[in-house]
Motif scaffolding. Sequence first.
Motif, PDB file in Angstrom:
ATOM      1  N   LYS A 138       0.852  -1.179   0.000  1.00 28.46           N
ATOM      2  CA  LYS A 138       0.000   0.000   0.000  1.00 28.46           C
ATOM      3  C   LYS A 138       0.892   1.234   0.000  1.00 28.46           C
ATOM      4  N   MET A 139       0.521   2.193  -0.841  1.00 34.45           N
ATOM      5  CA  MET A 139       1.325   3.403  -0.950  1.00 34.45           C
ATOM      6  C   MET A 139       0.432   4.635  -0.881  1.00 34.45           C
ATOM      7  N   GLU A 140       0.974   5.668  -0.285  1.00 36.35           N
ATOM      8  CA  GLU A 140       0.333   6.970  -0.263  1.00 36.35           C
ATOM      9  C   GLU A 140       1.314   7.920  -0.942  1.00 36.35           C
ATOM     10  N   LEU A 141       0.930   8.396  -2.119  1.00 29.19           N
ATOM     11  CA  LEU A 141       1.806   9.249  -2.920  1.00 29.19           C
ATOM     12  C   LEU A 141       1.298  10.684  -2.908  1.00 29.19           C
ATOM     13  N   TYR A 142       2.222  11.618  -2.900  1.00 30.65           N
ATOM     14  CA  TYR A 142       1.877  13.034  -2.980  1.00 30.65           C
ATOM     15  C   TYR A 142       2.517  13.582  -4.243  1.00 30.65           C
ATOM     16  N   LEU A 143       1.685  14.152  -5.120  1.00 25.55           N
ATOM     17  CA  LEU A 143       2.138  14.674  -6.398  1.00 25.55           C
ATOM     18  C   LEU A 143       1.929  16.181  -6.448  1.00 25.55           C
ATOM     19  N   ASP A 144       2.869  16.881  -7.099  1.00 24.66           N
ATOM     20  CA  ASP A 144       2.702  18.314  -7.278  1.00 24.66           C
ATOM     21  C   ASP A 144       1.834  18.589  -8.506  1.00 24.66           C
ATOM     22  N   ALA A 145       1.683  19.840  -8.863  1.00 26.13           N
ATOM     23  CA  ALA A 145       0.820  20.224  -9.984  1.00 26.13           C
ATOM     24  C   ALA A 145       1.306  19.651 -11.310  1.00 26.13           C
TER      25      ALA A 145
END
Length: 81
Positions: free
Chosen positions: A63-70
């Motif tokens: 399981k992964m929680e990814l944070y992406l920019d614009a």
Amino acid sequence: MTRILTLVLLLAVGAAHASDAVVLDTAKSDEITSTLTAQGYEVRRVDVEDGMFEVYAMKDGKKMELYLDAALTVVRAKISN
């Protein structure tokens, strides 16, 4: 007069930051999903948090929680088993 100038400056700064904000709509969610799917992720959910896209996904059984920019660049990832 000072209060009015302060208010105008605060509104201008707020507007400048608002233009940098990420907006999640169906098209952007689909773009994020297709981009990450092509990289081998199974996307479960897409949200917005702290001015970034937050994606819950699976890859290689994790399981992964990814944070992406614009620009849809992964800037942070949390991995759990």
